[in-house]
Design a protein around this motif. Structure first.
Motif, PDB file in Angstrom:
ATOM      1  N   ARG A 198       0.829  -1.205   0.000  1.00 61.97           N
ATOM      2  CA  ARG A 198       0.000   0.000   0.000  1.00 61.97           C
ATOM      3  C   ARG A 198       0.863   1.253   0.000  1.00 61.97           C
ATOM      4  NH1 ARG A 198      -2.800  -1.261   3.853  1.00 61.97           N
ATOM      5  NH2 ARG A 198      -4.666  -1.972   2.771  1.00 61.97           N
ATOM      6  N   ASN A 199       1.916   1.253   0.805  1.00 56.23           N
ATOM      7  CA  ASN A 199       2.797   2.420   0.873  1.00 56.23           C
ATOM      8  C   ASN A 199       3.513   2.678  -0.441  1.00 56.23           C
ATOM      9  OD1 ASN A 199       2.100   2.764   3.551  1.00 56.23           O
ATOM     10  ND2 ASN A 199       3.919   1.709   4.359  1.00 56.23           N
ATOM     11  N   SER A 200       3.655   1.619  -1.261  1.00 57.56           N
ATOM     12  CA  SER A 200       4.336   1.765  -2.552  1.00 57.56           C
ATOM     13  C   SER A 200       3.361   1.972  -3.708  1.00 57.56           C
ATOM     14  CB  SER A 200       5.200   0.525  -2.825  1.00 57.56           C
ATOM     15  OG  SER A 200       6.183   0.357  -1.821  1.00 57.56           O
ATOM     16  N   GLY A 201       2.059   2.062  -3.398  1.00 58.05           N
ATOM     17  CA  GLY A 201       1.070   2.379  -4.423  1.00 58.05           C
ATOM     18  C   GLY A 201       0.548   1.204  -5.220  1.00 58.05           C
ATOM     19  N   TRP A 202       0.670  -0.015  -4.680  1.00 58.12           N
ATOM     20  CA  TRP A 202       0.188  -1.201  -5.391  1.00 58.12           C
ATOM     21  C   TRP A 202      -1.192  -1.600  -4.899  1.00 58.12           C
ATOM     22  CZ3 TRP A 202       2.744  -2.829  -9.574  1.00 58.12           C
ATOM     23  CH2 TRP A 202       4.044  -2.390  -9.727  1.00 58.12           C
ATOM     24  N   THR A 203      -2.055  -1.949  -5.855  1.00 59.49           N
ATOM     25  CA  THR A 203      -3.441  -2.301  -5.561  1.00 59.49           C
ATOM     26  C   THR A 203      -3.681  -3.764  -5.881  1.00 59.49           C
ATOM     27  OG1 THR A 203      -4.122  -0.064  -6.182  1.00 59.49           O
ATOM     28  CG2 THR A 203      -5.863  -1.729  -6.046  1.00 59.49           C
ATOM     29  N   ASN A 204      -4.514  -4.407  -5.063  1.00 59.44           N
ATOM     30  CA  ASN A 204      -4.909  -5.796  -5.292  1.00 59.44           C
ATOM     31  C   ASN A 204      -5.621  -5.935  -6.642  1.00 59.44           C
ATOM     32  OD1 ASN A 204      -6.454  -8.160  -2.996  1.00 59.44           O
ATOM     33  ND2 ASN A 204      -4.703  -8.387  -4.302  1.00 59.44           N
ATOM     34  N   CYS A 205      -5.423  -7.067  -7.323  1.00 52.28           N
ATOM     35  CA  CYS A 205      -6.042  -7.246  -8.631  1.00 52.28           C
ATOM     36  C   CYS A 205      -6.218  -8.729  -8.956  1.00 52.28           C
ATOM     37  CB  CYS A 205      -5.207  -6.571  -9.720  1.00 52.28           C
ATOM     38  SG  CYS A 205      -3.625  -7.400 -10.053  1.00 52.28           S
ATOM     39  N   CYS A 206      -6.861  -8.984 -10.092  1.00 52.42           N
ATOM     40  CA  CYS A 206      -7.002 -10.331 -10.630  1.00 52.42           C
ATOM     41  C   CYS A 206      -5.647 -10.798 -11.149  1.00 52.42           C
ATOM     42  CB  CYS A 206      -8.033 -10.321 -11.761  1.00 52.42           C
ATOM     43  SG  CYS A 206      -8.078 -11.814 -12.779  1.00 52.42           S
ATOM     44  N   GLU A 207      -5.241 -12.005 -10.786  1.00 54.12           N
ATOM     45  CA  GLU A 207      -3.924 -12.469 -11.191  1.00 54.12           C
ATOM     46  C   GLU A 207      -3.837 -12.829 -12.672  1.00 54.12           C
ATOM     47  OE1 GLU A 207      -3.018 -16.668  -9.588  1.00 54.12           O
ATOM     48  OE2 GLU A 207      -4.422 -15.853  -8.120  1.00 54.12           O
ATOM     49  N   ALA A 208      -4.969 -12.866 -13.357  1.00 55.62           N
ATOM     50  CA  ALA A 208      -4.961 -13.180 -14.787  1.00 55.62           C
ATOM     51  C   ALA A 208      -5.046 -11.928 -15.653  1.00 55.62           C
ATOM     52  CB  ALA A 208      -6.113 -14.114 -15.128  1.00 55.62           C
ATOM     53  N   SER A 209      -5.943 -11.004 -15.279  1.00 54.77           N
ATOM     54  CA  SER A 209      -6.201  -9.846 -16.137  1.00 54.77           C
ATOM     55  C   SER A 209      -5.683  -8.532 -15.586  1.00 54.77           C
ATOM     56  CB  SER A 209      -7.712  -9.719 -16.369  1.00 54.77           C
ATOM     57  OG  SER A 209      -8.377  -9.397 -15.156  1.00 54.77           O
ATOM     58  N   GLY A 210      -5.427  -8.455 -14.276  1.00 58.63           N
ATOM     59  CA  GLY A 210      -5.001  -7.198 -13.675  1.00 58.63           C
ATOM     60  C   GLY A 210      -6.146  -6.285 -13.299  1.00 58.63           C
ATOM     61  N   ARG A 211      -7.380  -6.697 -13.565  1.00 54.54           N
ATOM     62  CA  ARG A 211      -8.542  -5.888 -13.178  1.00 54.54           C
ATOM     63  C   ARG A 211      -8.720  -5.915 -11.667  1.00 54.54           C
ATOM     64  NH1 ARG A 211     -13.473  -7.937 -16.712  1.00 54.54           N
ATOM     65  NH2 ARG A 211     -14.517  -7.003 -14.892  1.00 54.54           N
ATOM     66  N   THR A 212      -9.304  -4.837 -11.141  1.00 58.40           N
ATOM     67  CA  THR A 212      -9.433  -4.689  -9.692  1.00 58.40           C
ATOM     68  C   THR A 212     -10.869  -4.821  -9.195  1.00 58.40           C
ATOM     69  OG1 THR A 212      -9.620  -2.270  -9.918  1.00 58.40           O
ATOM     70  CG2 THR A 212      -7.408  -3.181  -9.607  1.00 58.40           C
ATOM     71  N   ASP A 213     -11.814  -5.098 -10.098  1.00 58.59           N
ATOM     72  CA  ASP A 213     -13.222  -5.151  -9.698  1.00 58.59           C
ATOM     73  C   ASP A 213     -13.722  -6.593  -9.651  1.00 58.59           C
ATOM     74  OD1 ASP A 213     -12.806  -5.103 -12.563  1.00 58.59           O
ATOM     75  OD2 ASP A 213     -14.981  -5.104 -12.774  1.00 58.59           O
ATOM     76  N   ASN A 214     -14.747  -6.820  -8.817  1.00 61.12           N
ATOM     77  CA  ASN A 214     -15.440  -8.127  -8.744  1.00 61.12           C
ATOM     78  C   ASN A 214     -14.473  -9.303  -8.542  1.00 61.12           C
ATOM     79  OD1 ASN A 214     -17.986  -6.891  -9.259  1.00 61.12           O
ATOM     80  ND2 ASN A 214     -17.536  -6.887 -11.453  1.00 61.12           N
ATOM     81  N   LEU A 215     -13.576  -9.157  -7.587  1.00 60.54           N
ATOM     82  CA  LEU A 215     -12.607 -10.219  -7.326  1.00 60.54           C
ATOM     83  C   LEU A 215     -13.221 -11.315  -6.455  1.00 60.54           C
ATOM     84  CD1 LEU A 215      -9.364  -8.161  -6.556  1.00 60.54           C
ATOM     85  CD2 LEU A 215     -10.069  -9.179  -8.725  1.00 60.54           C
ATOM     86  N   LEU A 216     -12.760 -12.530  -6.660  1.00 61.00           N
ATOM     87  CA  LEU A 216     -13.208 -13.655  -5.836  1.00 61.00           C
ATOM     88  C   LEU A 216     -12.085 -14.662  -5.689  1.00 61.00           C
ATOM     89  CD1 LEU A 216     -13.750 -16.314  -7.846  1.00 61.00           C
ATOM     90  CD2 LEU A 216     -15.757 -14.995  -8.484  1.00 61.00           C
ATOM     91  N   PHE A 217     -12.230 -15.504  -4.679  1.00 64.62           N
ATOM     92  CA  PHE A 217     -11.347 -16.650  -4.509  1.00 64.62           C
ATOM     93  C   PHE A 217     -12.039 -17.863  -5.115  1.00 64.62           C
ATOM     94  CE2 PHE A 217     -10.278 -13.962  -0.836  1.00 64.62           C
ATOM     95  CZ  PHE A 217      -8.894 -13.889  -0.944  1.00 64.62           C
TER      96      PHE A 217
END
Length: 317
Positions: free
Chosen positions: A110-129
């Protein structure tokens, strides 16, 4: 390390254990992550897919990892970053390192400006396990859907195609030849190794599955029978080649030596003892390998959702 102790620890951080993949997953301090530990490896890896508008680069992630005392190294593949937990001498210290890394990694990202995302597409919305092919993945709902459809199609094709027993037997035989060669080569070095059994088991089963279309219980039994026969053949060939190397004959006498050796094999106690030892070592290596291949075949047809990623999960200890 006792997995139950890790599970107890990670439950306090909002993570859960999935038995199919033998992985822990959950959202910690706003970051979806998973902790993986492969049975053939000592490493524990904290896996987090991230983006800052593009894919992470290894050098940047190495700089982040240097800030975290409990992390030994880091690897990057597309959007997926793997933080390798430092392996101390005691299990208690390992638990402390896992706990420290799970708390420190989200903060550092977070301090380095990285956001959680989909490991396949890089999208950050509607994520699931989700679990696909026996592995926990962090995906968008759309990406998971693609993989689920692919698994269903593979399962349907497999069931429709059926099992080609003749092809499977041929494949198992061809695969077992590799195992035979390894047993003979290792034997010429003066060893009887479990590794040879692993090679024999994996190659035989994979050969059956490849040309047989799928691996059934029948296929496993047939593969086992072929494995036993080829192990016996490897023992005979190994002994005869050893005799030739000791100048007791030439390769032109190999056929004769094989016939003579088979005729005296069960009369000579030394040969019987060596054969039993080879079978024992081979079974120790091959049986787990075969069971593992059978399990992998089953897991490859598996796909299911675990839960949605919640951005408001703010665990962080």
């Amino acid at each position: 390390m006792n997995e139950s102790k890790i599970t107890e620890l990670l439950q306090t951080k909002g993570m859960e254990y999935d038995e199919t993949s033998s992985s822990w997953y959950g959202t910690v301090s706003g970051y979806a992550m998973k902790l993986e530990h492969y049975k053939n490896s000592k490493n524990y890896e904290l896996v987090v897919p991230v983006t800052n508008g593009g894919m992470p680069d290894k050098q940047t992630m190495k700089e982040i990892a240097k800030q975290i005392d409990s992390v030994a190294m880091v690897t990057v593949k597309q959007y997926t970053v793997r933080f390798f937990i430092k392996m101390p001498l005691t299990s208690g210290a390992l638990l402390e390192n896992i706990s420290a890394a799970i708390s420190a990694v989200p903060e550092a990202l977070r301090n380095s400006g990285w956001t959680n995302c989909c490991e396949a597409s890089g999208r950050t919305d509607n994520l699931l396990f989700g679990v696909v092919g026996g592995e926990v993945l962090i995906l968008t709902d759309e990406e998971y859907g693609k993989r689920e459809i692919a698994v269903k199609e593979r399962r349907y094709t497999r069931n429709e195609k059926g099992e080609n027993v003749i092809g499977g037997i041929v494949g198992a035989f061809l695969g077992s030849i590799i195992g035979l060669i390894v047993i003979v080569l290792v034997g010429q070095l003066g060893y009887v190794a479990v590794l040879s059994g692993i090679v024999m088991g994996v190659c035989t089963v994979k050969g059956y599955a490849l040309l047989g279309g799928k691996l059934s219980k029948k296929g496993a039994v047939l593969s086992f029978i072929i494995m036993v026969c080829m192990t016996f053949a490897a023992f005979i060939l190994d002994t005869c080649v050893y005799a030739i190397r000791k100048e007791l004959g030439g390769f032109e006498d190999l056929e004769l030596m094989v016939r003579v050796f088979i005729g005296t094999l069960f009369i000579e106690p030394t040969y019987v003892a060596e054969l039993i030892k080879l079978f024992a070592f081979t079974l120790v290596g091959a049986v787990p390998a075969m069971l593992g291949a059978f399990k992998d075949e089953k897991l490859s047809m598996t796909a299911y959702k675990l839960k949605n990623v919640r951005n408001d999960d703010e665990y962080g200890f």
